[in-house]
Scaffold this motif. Structure first.
Motif, PDB file in Angstrom:
ATOM      1  N   GLU A 153       3.163  13.609   3.494  1.00 23.44           N
ATOM      2  CA  GLU A 153       3.980  13.959   2.330  1.00 23.44           C
ATOM      3  C   GLU A 153       4.625  12.700   1.762  1.00 23.44           C
ATOM      4  N   ILE A 154       4.646  12.568   0.456  1.00 21.67           N
ATOM      5  CA  ILE A 154       4.976  11.294  -0.174  1.00 21.67           C
ATOM      6  C   ILE A 154       6.356  10.762   0.210  1.00 21.67           C
ATOM      7  N   TYR A 155       7.355  11.636   0.334  1.00 15.23           N
ATOM      8  CA  TYR A 155       8.709  11.158   0.643  1.00 15.23           C
ATOM      9  C   TYR A 155       8.787  10.640   2.069  1.00 15.23           C
ATOM     10  N   VAL A 156       8.361  11.441   3.049  1.00  8.92           N
ATOM     11  CA  VAL A 156       8.492  10.991   4.439  1.00  8.92           C
ATOM     12  C   VAL A 156       7.489   9.895   4.763  1.00  8.92           C
ATOM     13  N   LYS A 157       6.461   9.741   3.944  1.00  9.09           N
ATOM     14  CA  LYS A 157       5.528   8.634   4.152  1.00  9.09           C
ATOM     15  C   LYS A 157       6.185   7.301   3.812  1.00  9.09           C
ATOM     16  N   TYR A 158       7.011   7.295   2.784  1.00  9.08           N
ATOM     17  CA  TYR A 158       7.572   6.037   2.294  1.00  9.08           C
ATOM     18  C   TYR A 158       9.057   5.828   2.612  1.00  9.08           C
ATOM     19  N   ALA A 159       9.864   6.859   2.532  1.00  5.44           N
ATOM     20  CA  ALA A 159      11.315   6.693   2.610  1.00  5.44           C
ATOM     21  C   ALA A 159      11.778   6.400   4.031  1.00  5.44           C
ATOM     22  N   HIS A 160      12.529   5.345   4.203  1.00  3.30           N
ATOM     23  CA  HIS A 160      13.022   4.977   5.533  1.00  3.30           C
ATOM     24  C   HIS A 160      13.888   6.075   6.138  1.00  3.30           C
ATOM     25  N   ILE A 161      14.715   6.689   5.286  1.00  8.59           N
ATOM     26  CA  ILE A 161      15.586   7.747   5.800  1.00  8.59           C
ATOM     27  C   ILE A 161      14.776   8.989   6.162  1.00  8.59           C
ATOM     28  N   GLY A 162      13.670   9.202   5.467  1.00  7.35           N
ATOM     29  CA  GLY A 162      12.857  10.383   5.720  1.00  7.35           C
ATOM     30  C   GLY A 162      12.024  10.298   6.983  1.00  7.35           C
ATOM     31  N   ASN A 163      11.591   9.075   7.358  1.00  7.09           N
ATOM     32  CA  ASN A 163      10.729   8.921   8.532  1.00  7.09           C
ATOM     33  C   ASN A 163      11.365   8.108   9.655  1.00  7.09           C
ATOM     34  N   ASN A 164      12.701   8.041   9.630  1.00  6.67           N
ATOM     35  CA  ASN A 164      13.428   7.319  10.694  1.00  6.67           C
ATOM     36  C   ASN A 164      12.924   5.888  10.868  1.00  6.67           C
ATOM     37  N   ARG A 165      12.714   5.215   9.739  1.00  3.62           N
ATOM     38  CA  ARG A 165      12.292   3.808   9.723  1.00  3.62           C
ATOM     39  C   ARG A 165      11.017   3.604  10.551  1.00  3.62           C
ATOM     40  N   LEU A 166      10.017   4.382  10.213  1.00  3.57           N
ATOM     41  CA  LEU A 166       8.758   4.377  10.961  1.00  3.57           C
ATOM     42  C   LEU A 166       8.081   3.018  10.953  1.00  3.57           C
ATOM     43  N   GLU A 167       8.047   2.356   9.809  1.00 14.25           N
ATOM     44  CA  GLU A 167       7.397   1.049   9.735  1.00 14.25           C
ATOM     45  C   GLU A 167       8.067   0.050  10.679  1.00 14.25           C
ATOM     46  N   GLU A 168       9.391   0.036  10.695  1.00 18.71           N
ATOM     47  CA  GLU A 168      10.110  -0.885  11.577  1.00 18.71           C
ATOM     48  C   GLU A 168       9.833  -0.565  13.044  1.00 18.71           C
ATOM     49  N   PHE A 169       9.762   0.734  13.365  1.00 15.58           N
ATOM     50  CA  PHE A 169       9.461   1.121  14.743  1.00 15.58           C
ATOM     51  C   PHE A 169       8.075   0.633  15.145  1.00 15.58           C
ATOM     52  N   LEU A 170       7.091   0.787  14.276  1.00 10.61           N
ATOM     53  CA  LEU A 170       5.737   0.341  14.600  1.00 10.61           C
ATOM     54  C   LEU A 170       5.683  -1.176  14.796  1.00 10.61           C
ATOM     55  N   ILE A 171       6.411  -1.896  13.975  1.00 12.19           N
ATOM     56  CA  ILE A 171       6.454  -3.354  14.131  1.00 12.19           C
ATOM     57  C   ILE A 171       7.101  -3.724  15.463  1.00 12.19           C
ATOM     58  N   SER A 172       8.161  -2.994  15.842  1.00 11.00           N
ATOM     59  CA  SER A 172       8.819  -3.254  17.129  1.00 11.00           C
ATOM     60  C   SER A 172       7.902  -2.933  18.303  1.00 11.00           C
TER      61      SER A 172
END
Length: 419
Positions: free
Chosen positions: A229-248
């Protein structure tokens, strides 16, 4: 100034452009920074909200039933948390939301937002950005020049996001990718201010040059695609900062371009003529717009391929072919056929590991996303997908543990392939 009301709620009036600050919920951090400046050039006093603490979710829960839609809950929470902060005068503040006009609850956000906000801030109007004829009395004026600028803003935001995600996990000096991102955003904004924003080939080359200057290590990391879904795919608040978690977790996040969603919405109108016999003149006009935007996308792909420093974005026509392997393009509710198309395209570009992010209870995502996983795994033997629900009751720990299980399989598969 006298405020007009519609059905008991304050109505946006064009004269408010000179008196009101417009708050925008944050979905795409860097795209929206550019879009914010584009709207300012049109004379609007706009601000993209950055408040994203748990307090935002709790505020949303007070005003929106948690079964309605998690993105709506996040947006409402962000609005009301901001209004309660004391930074904004409620009598001179308006709220902006985008609407696709499709068969998704997002098209019905307006009455939900109005009702929630009016309970505490009855003088704050809500206005819409849409191309479907919704909320005609409370829509932002979308002139052709403004629409053109927004298209270029999306193009440049995609290139910055794409290069950043291929740089940040490998940066030799911590923080250098963030510096490059900020430089690239500033450069793009300056091009808009100087009126030179249409030279997208030159600007794209410069974005690539800025990120190519960042020293990167030669590590091989697990690539993880993010769809849904477009919002939780992109929004940090929507996906609990998923991109940052994956980088970590020592991974490289691969997030599809926003332009893919724009092209998806446009081509669906063309498909409506083919599948459902809709207006041929409308379909013809949308086809022209589609060809124009897709042509620019193909040129950008050529620029990335010629440079060679970064993997290029996906060609949308290839996404359509991927969709046809899994799901008919008549399935267009929510993100519909775009979700399995992106998962298939990722698998074909050496990104078999995927997080399918979806708001709990979002039927289009559960059907077209989670429901397509078995078919995708039959098509691509190494496809490694985890569907993750995002809602106010789902704990971050539980979500991350599910993703870690997927990553364990990914690393095991990588080891098998490398050996």
């Amino acid at each position: 100034m006298k405020t007009d009301y519609t059905n008991g709620y304050p109505k946006w009036d064009k004269s408010m452009k000179n008196t009101h600050k417009i708050l925008i919920p944050n979905m795409l951090p860097w795209h929206f920074l550019i879009i914010q400046e584009v709207l300012k050039m049109e004379g609007y006093d706009v601000e993209v909200l950055t408040n994203d603490s748990r307090a935002v979710i709790d505020e949303g829960l007070k005003h929106v039933h948690n079964d309605t839609c998690y993105p709506c809950l996040c947006v409402v929470g962000q609005y009301i948390d901001a209004l309660k902060s004391g930074k904004y005068d409620p009598d001179k503040t308006a709220l902006l939301i985008t609407q696709t006009g499709g068969g998704c609850r997002a098209s019905n956000y307006m009455p939900l937002i109005r009702k929630a906000v009016a309970s505490e801030f009855p003088n704050v109007p809500v206005l819409s950005v849409n191309f479907s004829g919704l909320e005609k009395d409370s829509s932002l004026d979308m002139s052709l020049p403004l629409m053109l600028r927004l298209v270029y803003a999306i193009i440049y935001g995609d290139s910055i996001m794409w290069c950043y995600n291929q740089t940040r996990p490998y940066e030799a000096e911590q923080g250098s990718a963030d510096v490059a991102r900020d430089v690239a955003v500033r450069d793009v904004v300056e091009k808009f201010k100087s009126g030179k924003y249409k030279n997208y080939k030159k600007i794209t080359k410069n974005i690539i040059r800025i990120f190519s200057a960042v020293k990167r290590t030669e590590e091989r990391k697990v690539k993880v695609g993010i769809v849904g879904e477009i919002y939780v795919k992109y929004a940090h608040i929507g996906n609990n900062r998923l991109e940052e978690f994956l980088i970590s977790e020592n991974c490289e996040p691969v997030v599809p371009a926003l332009m893919d969603f724009v092209l998806y919405c446009i081509i669906n109108v063309v498909n409506d003529r083919k599948f459902y016999g809709h207006n041929p003149a409308t379909a013809f006009a949308y086809r022209l717009v589609y060809n124009l935007l897709h042509g620019k996308q193909k040129n950008i792909i050529k620029i990335f391929e010629k440079d060679g420093n970064f993997t290029p974005i996906h060609d949308f026509e290839h996404l359509r072919k991927c969709a046809d392997k899994v799901l008919n393009q008549g399935v267009k509710m929510g993100e519909g056929w775009l979700i399995p198309a992106e998962m298939a395209a990722l698998a074909e570009t050496d990104v078999p590991n995927i997080v399918c992010a979806q708001p709990f209870g979002c039927l289009p995502n559960h059907i077209a996303g989670k429901g397509a996983i078995r078919t995708l795994k039959n098509l691509y033997k190494d496809e490694n997908i985890v569907a993750v629900d995002y809602d106010p009751s789902a704990t971050k720990v539980n979500q991350e543990n599910r993703i870690k299980l997927m990553l364990a399989t990914a690393r095991e598969n990588n080891g098998r392939i490398n050996n």
